[in-house]
Design a protein around this motif. Sequence first.
Motif, PDB file in Angstrom:
ATOM      1  N   MET A   1       0.850  -1.197   0.000  1.00 48.01           N
ATOM      2  CA  MET A   1       0.000   0.000   0.000  1.00 48.01           C
ATOM      3  C   MET A   1       0.887   1.248   0.000  1.00 48.01           C
ATOM      4  SD  MET A   1      -2.884   1.191   2.797  1.00 48.01           S
ATOM      5  CE  MET A   1      -3.909  -0.259   2.453  1.00 48.01           C
ATOM      6  N   ASP A   2       0.628   2.191  -0.941  1.00 47.75           N
ATOM      7  CA  ASP A   2       1.445   3.404  -0.962  1.00 47.75           C
ATOM      8  C   ASP A   2       1.037   4.339   0.173  1.00 47.75           C
ATOM      9  OD1 ASP A   2      -0.822   4.857  -1.754  1.00 47.75           O
ATOM     10  OD2 ASP A   2      -0.361   4.607  -3.873  1.00 47.75           O
ATOM     11  N   VAL A   3       1.813   5.411   0.349  1.00 53.34           N
ATOM     12  CA  VAL A   3       1.615   6.326   1.482  1.00 53.34           C
ATOM     13  C   VAL A   3       0.248   6.998   1.429  1.00 53.34           C
ATOM     14  CG1 VAL A   3       2.459   8.413   2.602  1.00 53.34           C
ATOM     15  CG2 VAL A   3       4.088   6.741   1.717  1.00 53.34           C
ATOM     16  N   THR A   4      -0.170   7.407   0.240  1.00 49.75           N
ATOM     17  CA  THR A   4      -1.457   8.099   0.103  1.00 49.75           C
ATOM     18  C   THR A   4      -2.602   7.194   0.516  1.00 49.75           C
ATOM     19  OG1 THR A   4      -0.607   9.470  -1.701  1.00 49.75           O
ATOM     20  CG2 THR A   4      -2.990   9.288  -1.480  1.00 49.75           C
ATOM     21  N   LYS A   5      -2.567   5.955   0.061  1.00 47.32           N
ATOM     22  CA  LYS A   5      -3.634   5.020   0.409  1.00 47.32           C
ATOM     23  C   LYS A   5      -3.626   4.707   1.903  1.00 47.32           C
ATOM     24  CE  LYS A   5      -4.055   2.729  -4.084  1.00 47.32           C
ATOM     25  NZ  LYS A   5      -3.941   1.433  -4.812  1.00 47.32           N
ATOM     26  N   LEU A   6      -2.408   4.648   2.487  1.00 45.64           N
ATOM     27  CA  LEU A   6      -2.304   4.387   3.922  1.00 45.64           C
ATOM     28  C   LEU A   6      -2.920   5.533   4.725  1.00 45.64           C
ATOM     29  CD1 LEU A   6      -1.275   2.716   6.294  1.00 45.64           C
ATOM     30  CD2 LEU A   6       0.939   3.880   6.060  1.00 45.64           C
ATOM     31  N   ARG A   7      -2.622   6.767   4.318  1.00 42.98           N
ATOM     32  CA  ARG A   7      -3.191   7.923   5.013  1.00 42.98           C
ATOM     33  C   ARG A   7      -4.709   7.925   4.941  1.00 42.98           C
ATOM     34  NH1 ARG A   7       0.906  12.601   2.694  1.00 42.98           N
ATOM     35  NH2 ARG A   7       2.660  12.151   4.105  1.00 42.98           N
ATOM     36  N   ARG A   8      -5.233   7.612   3.775  1.00 44.12           N
ATOM     37  CA  ARG A   8      -6.687   7.579   3.610  1.00 44.12           C
ATOM     38  C   ARG A   8      -7.304   6.487   4.456  1.00 44.12           C
ATOM     39  NH1 ARG A   8      -6.794   8.265  -3.014  1.00 44.12           N
ATOM     40  NH2 ARG A   8      -6.302  10.509  -3.035  1.00 44.12           N
ATOM     41  N   ALA A   9      -6.611   5.378   4.567  1.00 46.08           N
ATOM     42  CA  ALA A   9      -7.118   4.274   5.369  1.00 46.08           C
ATOM     43  C   ALA A   9      -7.121   4.646   6.849  1.00 46.08           C
ATOM     44  CB  ALA A   9      -6.269   3.021   5.131  1.00 46.08           C
ATOM     45  N   VAL A  10      -6.031   5.250   7.315  1.00 55.21           N
ATOM     46  CA  VAL A  10      -5.938   5.673   8.716  1.00 55.21           C
ATOM     47  C   VAL A  10      -6.994   6.720   9.036  1.00 55.21           C
ATOM     48  CG1 VAL A  10      -4.497   6.828  10.428  1.00 55.21           C
ATOM     49  CG2 VAL A  10      -3.504   5.092   8.928  1.00 55.21           C
ATOM     50  N   ALA A  11      -7.285   7.603   8.082  1.00 54.76           N
ATOM     51  CA  ALA A  11      -8.265   8.671   8.289  1.00 54.76           C
ATOM     52  C   ALA A  11      -9.655   8.130   8.564  1.00 54.76           C
ATOM     53  CB  ALA A  11      -8.299   9.597   7.078  1.00 54.76           C
ATOM     54  N   ARG A  12      -9.890   6.871   8.197  1.00 56.40           N
ATOM     55  CA  ARG A  12     -11.210   6.271   8.401  1.00 56.40           C
ATOM     56  C   ARG A  12     -11.273   5.442   9.685  1.00 56.40           C
ATOM     57  NH1 ARG A  12     -10.625   5.628   2.661  1.00 56.40           N
ATOM     58  NH2 ARG A  12      -9.866   3.489   2.967  1.00 56.40           N
ATOM     59  N   THR A  13     -10.212   5.525  10.500  1.00 59.79           N
ATOM     60  CA  THR A  13     -10.162   4.733  11.730  1.00 59.79           C
ATOM     61  C   THR A  13     -10.173   5.644  12.948  1.00 59.79           C
ATOM     62  OG1 THR A  13      -7.745   4.726  11.983  1.00 59.79           O
ATOM     63  CG2 THR A  13      -8.709   3.103  10.465  1.00 59.79           C
ATOM     64  N   ARG A  14     -10.241   5.010  14.114  1.00 58.85           N
ATOM     65  CA  ARG A  14     -10.205   5.775  15.363  1.00 58.85           C
ATOM     66  C   ARG A  14      -8.830   6.369  15.644  1.00 58.85           C
ATOM     67  NH1 ARG A  14     -13.661   1.920  19.578  1.00 58.85           N
ATOM     68  NH2 ARG A  14     -15.655   2.029  18.445  1.00 58.85           N
ATOM     69  N   LEU A  15      -7.826   5.930  14.914  1.00 56.00           N
ATOM     70  CA  LEU A  15      -6.476   6.455  15.087  1.00 56.00           C
ATOM     71  C   LEU A  15      -6.269   7.793  14.377  1.00 56.00           C
ATOM     72  CD1 LEU A  15      -4.345   3.210  14.613  1.00 56.00           C
ATOM     73  CD2 LEU A  15      -4.883   4.383  16.758  1.00 56.00           C
ATOM     74  N   ALA A  16      -7.253   8.252  13.609  1.00 54.66           N
ATOM     75  CA  ALA A  16      -7.090   9.474  12.815  1.00 54.66           C
ATOM     76  C   ALA A  16      -6.671  10.683  13.659  1.00 54.66           C
ATOM     77  CB  ALA A  16      -8.377   9.773  12.043  1.00 54.66           C
ATOM     78  N   PRO A  17      -7.334  10.979  14.814  1.00 60.94           N
ATOM     79  CA  PRO A  17      -6.916  12.146  15.598  1.00 60.94           C
ATOM     80  C   PRO A  17      -5.476  12.042  16.094  1.00 60.94           C
ATOM     81  CG  PRO A  17      -9.083  11.394  16.283  1.00 60.94           C
ATOM     82  CD  PRO A  17      -8.517  10.334  15.380  1.00 60.94           C
ATOM     83  N   VAL A  18      -5.056  10.821  16.465  1.00 62.31           N
ATOM     84  CA  VAL A  18      -3.686  10.627  16.950  1.00 62.31           C
ATOM     85  C   VAL A  18      -2.685  10.828  15.816  1.00 62.31           C
ATOM     86  CG1 VAL A  18      -2.079   8.992  17.993  1.00 62.31           C
ATOM     87  CG2 VAL A  18      -4.483   9.044  18.733  1.00 62.31           C
ATOM     88  N   ALA A  19      -2.985  10.277  14.652  1.00 58.04           N
ATOM     89  CA  ALA A  19      -2.081  10.391  13.510  1.00 58.04           C
ATOM     90  C   ALA A  19      -1.952  11.833  13.028  1.00 58.04           C
ATOM     91  CB  ALA A  19      -2.583   9.500  12.369  1.00 58.04           C
ATOM     92  N   ALA A  20      -3.047  12.601  13.145  1.00 58.53           N
ATOM     93  CA  ALA A  20      -3.024  13.992  12.668  1.00 58.53           C
ATOM     94  C   ALA A  20      -2.393  14.955  13.662  1.00 58.53           C
ATOM     95  CB  ALA A  20      -4.458  14.453  12.357  1.00 58.53           C
ATOM     96  N   PHE A  21      -2.235  14.517  14.905  1.00 62.15           N
ATOM     97  CA  PHE A  21      -1.770  15.436  15.950  1.00 62.15           C
ATOM     98  C   PHE A  21      -0.400  16.070  15.656  1.00 62.15           C
ATOM     99  CE2 PHE A  21       0.343  16.478  19.929  1.00 62.15           C
ATOM    100  CZ  PHE A  21      -0.599  17.338  20.503  1.00 62.15           C
ATOM    101  N   PRO A  22       0.618  15.319  15.228  1.00 60.67           N
ATOM    102  CA  PRO A  22       1.925  15.959  14.960  1.00 60.67           C
ATOM    103  C   PRO A  22       1.848  17.068  13.905  1.00 60.67           C
ATOM    104  CG  PRO A  22       2.165  13.583  15.087  1.00 60.67           C
ATOM    105  CD  PRO A  22       0.690  13.854  15.070  1.00 60.67           C
ATOM    106  N   LYS A  23       1.074  16.838  12.860  1.00 59.35           N
ATOM    107  CA  LYS A  23       0.945  17.858  11.814  1.00 59.35           C
ATOM    108  C   LYS A  23       0.221  19.085  12.343  1.00 59.35           C
ATOM    109  CE  LYS A  23      -0.519  18.418   6.993  1.00 59.35           C
ATOM    110  NZ  LYS A  23      -1.117  17.730   5.831  1.00 59.35           N
ATOM    111  N   ARG A  24      -0.838  18.868  13.129  1.00 61.08           N
ATOM    112  CA  ARG A  24      -1.574  19.995  13.710  1.00 61.08           C
ATOM    113  C   ARG A  24      -0.688  20.775  14.674  1.00 61.08           C
ATOM    114  NH1 ARG A  24      -5.349  17.924  16.983  1.00 61.08           N
ATOM    115  NH2 ARG A  24      -6.616  19.829  16.993  1.00 61.08           N
ATOM    116  N   LEU A  25       0.096  20.059  15.470  1.00 59.86           N
ATOM    117  CA  LEU A  25       1.005  20.703  16.421  1.00 59.86           C
ATOM    118  C   LEU A  25       2.047  21.551  15.699  1.00 59.86           C
ATOM    119  CD1 LEU A  25       2.071  21.080  19.297  1.00 59.86           C
ATOM    120  CD2 LEU A  25       3.432  18.987  18.982  1.00 59.86           C
TER     121      LEU A  25
END
Length: 277
Positions: A1-25
């Motif tokens: 799975m490429d990076v873009t598809k992985l990001r989209r997959a994570v965005a649909r899970t409960r881990l999305a807020p955790v994964a987005a936190f470093p970028k938001r910070l």
Amino acid sequence: MDVTKLRRAVARTRLAPVAAFPKRLARVARHDAKLLRTSARWLVTSREHHNYTYELTRLSRQHLAWFVSVVCDVPVKQVRAWFQEIESDDALRRHIEQATAGAQRRGLADREVRYARRIGWYAIVRATRPALVVETGVDKGLGSCVLAAALLRNAAEGHPGRLASLDINPEAGYLARTAPWSEVVDLVVGDSIASIEALDRPVDLFLHDSDHSRAHEKREFDTVEARMAPGGLLLTDNVTHTNVLADHAERTGRRFLAYRETPARHWYPGDGIGVAW
């Protein structure tokens, strides 16, 4: 799975807020660091403690020009020409610099002349050619000088007018006490409500810039309403903090527009101009 598809997959899970936190910070940190640098530079280079002065961003100037164009029904190119007119007034600029340098309160004022939204006041006076302008709240008198400069230009073109500047502080308006600007300015010391009630001429343009509490702002507009000339304009410098003028416009059958300025290279978020006509 490429990076873009992985990001989209994570965005649909409960881990999305955790994964987005470093970028938001990182985004918040960049924003705050820029603001802190601007604030630190201002603390070192400026003396002002209120009524801050600054330049507008290029985009904010463009929006202000269109704001005045719509309110006054004049071509935007003409508004831009009036902006250039006040900013190229070397005599006024020198006067403000010299008066500031020699003032008793010079320790709390910057000598650099920066008009910000006041160029909009200037253009409105040039467009409407008022016989009587009333402003409440004068402080040093920077805005008074800008309004007086517009009235002097109008008079040179055959449309004389005067400015009544009302302030409760007898030391206010020291920038507007020098000719030729003082020749069209009447500095009135006292309570603004009592001073408005004492006016014996119709008001063509009224600008609230005194006590910025909702109650006082409303009292000023309620008091001046019966003294407004047909087609007169009501302006407020408090539009980013209250809806008082908009409510007044609705009650009296006027139109209303608001402009919010964006300062360039300054920590303060800016003020604005509210107009009811």
